[in-house]
Design a protein around this motif. Structure first.
Motif, mmCIF file in Angstrom:
data_model
loop_
_atom_site.group_PDB
_atom_site.id
_atom_site.type_symbol
_atom_site.label_atom_id
_atom_site.label_comp_id
_atom_site.label_asym_id
_atom_site.label_seq_id
_atom_site.Cartn_x
_atom_site.Cartn_y
_atom_site.Cartn_z
ATOM 1 N N HIS A 37 0.863 -1.187 0.000
ATOM 2 C CA HIS A 37 0.000 0.000 0.000
ATOM 3 C C HIS A 37 0.894 1.230 0.000
ATOM 4 C CE1 HIS A 37 -3.478 2.551 0.864
ATOM 5 N NE2 HIS A 37 -2.656 3.222 1.651
ATOM 6 N N LYS B 255 -5.045 -2.829 0.204
ATOM 7 C CA LYS B 255 -5.946 -1.999 1.003
ATOM 8 C C LYS B 255 -5.212 -1.175 2.059
ATOM 9 C CE LYS B 255 -10.053 -4.755 0.212
ATOM 10 N NZ LYS B 255 -11.138 -5.554 0.800
ATOM 11 N N GLU C 48 -8.930 -0.032 6.409
ATOM 12 C CA GLU C 48 -9.820 -0.789 5.537
ATOM 13 C C GLU C 48 -9.536 -2.277 5.645
ATOM 14 O OE1 GLU C 48 -11.159 -0.902 0.809
ATOM 15 O OE2 GLU C 48 -9.408 0.260 1.447
ATOM 16 N N GLN C 49 -8.261 -2.641 5.676
ATOM 17 C CA GLN C 49 -7.910 -4.059 5.819
ATOM 18 C C GLN C 49 -8.338 -4.585 7.181
ATOM 19 O OE1 GLN C 49 -4.115 -6.406 4.494
ATOM 20 N NE2 GLN C 49 -3.651 -5.565 6.513
#
Length: 403
Positions: free
Chosen positions: A97, A155, A159-160
């Motif tokens: 990310h 992600k 969010e993860q």
């Protein structure tokens, strides 16, 4: 390391832990497994193949090929050894990310791109080609690319994490609180424990074993979970879930607490007694169904508990303990007498776990057990009609912050 860089590093650890948890939960078969920090950060083993995954989290950094160059070179080296038969044949995956720059890989990777951006490097002003050093042909590099997947749009951290909690909730059911404080808490502890084991065999776990170890009805004190939440927020969330009632119902509540024998201070336990009575007793003359809590203290000597009772009694704090006179046996009938405004009973003390069990079994009203333990649970009561909340705490003072 600055405070900010330390926070970023810790978030990187948690990001990898969360991805590891997701990797286990997404396994198709209960007998498929995940290995932590073996070939790469995460090795996913199914009945047909193994995928070695490298995980990167750079939320504030632009993606550049140099960021994953070392990971690709390491994978190419492993691939070369697999061709020679000295290492297992695996698939390779890089997940990352980044703040920006993901479009730099939008056109894909071919052999020339691989050689130019990932396998060519400069050391002391001399240019080297890793694929030439390894003696890999273009055809072999083409085969490597078939085995490689790179995701630079993985992600974001929160969010993860939400996906992990939602997946756990889907598997085990219950509330989002249970998914986070029971199952995620335990999952994090399992992955963390595996990651520090020396032997590769001890860093591997099947989905079946993982789910069994994660499935618990106790809130365990996992210092990594608390580090992620923050101690104050952790205790506040437990208070909100279990001990915030607009209208306190006249239930029979049993509070079981454990003291630290090496740092016990009578004043701390006394304050807890007073706080429990203040919050969980209703004794006004206008109260239609007056009540007060039961308390059991685990780990305190009988002589010290007696001294505390004397001190409270001398201060006009009325209590009962189920013994009506010196030498009398414990009586459930005695301890269960109704606390009222008239008799002034503010708390009921249970001296032994046997007294606890006898009393809970004799009460016919709605019952709630709140067990706070420092190490392992010390009391089990298997009755689906009785709600039994088990919360592991770091120290006795945490209980006051929760209730």
């Amino acid at each position: 390391m600055t405070d900010r860089s330390a926070v970023d590093t810790i978030r990187g650890y948690f990001y990898q832990f969360d991805l590891s948890i997701l990797s286990v939960l997404r396994l198709a078969s209960l007998d498929d497994s995940v290995e932590i920090e073996c070939i790469e950060d995460i090795d996913i083993r199914t009945a047909t193949d193994v995928t070695a995954t490298q995980c990167k989290y750079y939320a504030k950094t632009e993606y550049n090929h140099s960021v994953i160059k070392d990971a690709v070179k390491h994978m190419v080296s492993h691939f070369k050894e697999s061709l020679a038969g000295t290492k297992p044949k695996v698939l390779y995956s890089i997940k990352g990310h980044y703040a920006s720059g993901q479009e730099k890989l939008d056109d894909g990777i071919d052999v020339e791109f691989l050689k130019k951006h990932f396998l060519t490097y400069t050391k002391e002003k001399v240019t080297y080609c890793h694929h030439i050093e390894l003696g890999l042909s273009d055809a072999e590099l083409e085969e490597f690319l078939k085995r490689l997947s790179i995701d630079v749009r993985a992600k974001e951290f929160d969010e993860q994490f939400r996906e992990v909690v939602e997946t756990l909730q889907a598997i085990f059911g219950g509330s989002s609180f249970s998914a986070e404080y029971f199952f995620y808490n335990n999952a994090l502890a399992v992955i963390r424990e595996m990651s520090v084991n020396a032997a590769p065999a001890d860093r591997s776990i099947t989905k079946r074993e993982f789910l069994a170890r994660v499935n618990t009805s106790s809130v365990l004190f996992n210092e990594w979970f608390v580090e992620k939440k923050g101690k104050k927020a952790h205790l506040a969330a437990l208070r909100k879930e279990y001990f915030t009632e607009l209208n306190v119902s006249p239930f029979e509540r049993f509070f079981l607490v454990e003291v630290e024998t090496d740092s016990y201070i009578r004043g701390d336990l006394k304050d807890l007694f007073l706080e429990l009575s203040k919050k969980w007793a209703k004794l006004s003359a206008r109260e239609p169904s007056p009540f007060c809590p039961y308390i059991y203290v685990h780990g305190v000597p009988d002589s010290e508990l007696l001294a505390l009772k004397r001190e409270l009694s001398a201060e006009g704090f009325k209590l009962i303990d189920g013994h009506d006179f010196q030498g009398a046996d414990f009586s459930c009938h005695s301890i269960m007498q109704r606390a009222t405004h008239g008799n002034g009973i503010k708390i009921k003390i249970l001296n032994t776990l046997s007294n606890v069990e006898q009393t809970i079994s004799s009460v016919t009203k709605t019952r709630r057990i709140y067990q706070f333990h420092l190490g392992n649970c010390y009391f089990e009561y298997d009755n689906p009609a009785v709600r039994h909340v088990k919360i592991q705490v770091e120290r006795l003072s945490d209980v006051k912050s929760i209730i």
